[in-house]
Write a protein that holds these residues in place. Sequence first.
Motif, mmCIF file in Angstrom:
data_model
loop_
_atom_site.group_PDB
_atom_site.id
_atom_site.type_symbol
_atom_site.label_atom_id
_atom_site.label_comp_id
_atom_site.label_asym_id
_atom_site.label_seq_id
_atom_site.Cartn_x
_atom_site.Cartn_y
_atom_site.Cartn_z
ATOM 1 N N UNK A 61 0.831 -1.215 0.000
ATOM 2 C CA UNK A 61 0.000 0.000 0.000
ATOM 3 C C UNK A 61 0.860 1.257 0.000
ATOM 4 N N UNK A 62 1.815 1.322 0.916
ATOM 5 C CA UNK A 62 2.666 2.504 1.017
ATOM 6 C C UNK A 62 3.512 2.694 -0.238
ATOM 7 N N UNK A 63 4.058 1.602 -0.749
ATOM 8 C CA UNK A 63 4.862 1.711 -1.964
ATOM 9 C C UNK A 63 4.036 2.154 -3.157
ATOM 10 N N UNK A 64 2.868 1.568 -3.306
ATOM 11 C CA UNK A 64 1.989 1.959 -4.409
ATOM 12 C C UNK A 64 1.589 3.420 -4.326
ATOM 13 N N UNK A 65 1.234 3.870 -3.139
ATOM 14 C CA UNK A 65 0.876 5.285 -2.966
ATOM 15 C C UNK A 65 2.096 6.175 -3.155
ATOM 16 N N UNK A 66 3.256 5.695 -2.710
ATOM 17 C CA UNK A 66 4.485 6.466 -2.840
ATOM 18 C C UNK A 66 4.878 6.724 -4.286
ATOM 19 N N UNK A 67 4.488 5.838 -5.186
ATOM 20 C CA UNK A 67 4.799 6.048 -6.601
ATOM 21 C C UNK A 67 4.057 7.243 -7.195
ATOM 22 N N UNK A 68 3.007 7.689 -6.539
ATOM 23 C CA UNK A 68 2.161 8.741 -7.108
ATOM 24 C C UNK A 68 2.747 10.139 -6.998
ATOM 25 N N UNK A 69 3.666 10.364 -6.090
ATOM 26 C CA UNK A 69 4.216 11.710 -5.892
ATOM 27 C C UNK A 69 5.708 11.712 -6.183
#
Length: 134
Positions: A61-69
């Motif tokens: 979850x954190x990695x996937x969200x981290x790719x967005x910014x």
Amino acid sequence: MPDQPTRELQRPTPGVLLLSALFVGAGALHFVTPRVFDSIVPGWVPLPARSATLLSGAAELLGGLGLLHPATRPAARWGLLALLLAVLPANVNMAQHPQQFGLPGWALWARLPLQPLLMWAVWRAGRDRAFPHG
């Protein structure tokens, strides 16, 4: 060489959005259906299966969200690469014991070569596009 990345470079590409969705979706499934993921944790992992499931789900979850910014993309890259390396033994274990998971062995073996492709996609997605050699 620009001091600031341009707005276009800061936006995630469609490929990054797809990769992010893949990891966020997979991570969420760890919390929605944890028993499935608990069952694939090899016995030699030094954590209770549920802890490993929740930890890996949170990392996805954190990695996937981290790719967005753009500011978090490089850290997400390294975190997801580490995660993919960490779960590789579980994927090999599944391929070696398909009868335990009710899936065809050929399918479990066939997906193993996809792991390096996924790692390559994460590597590319997580690079800092403002600096071409990043």
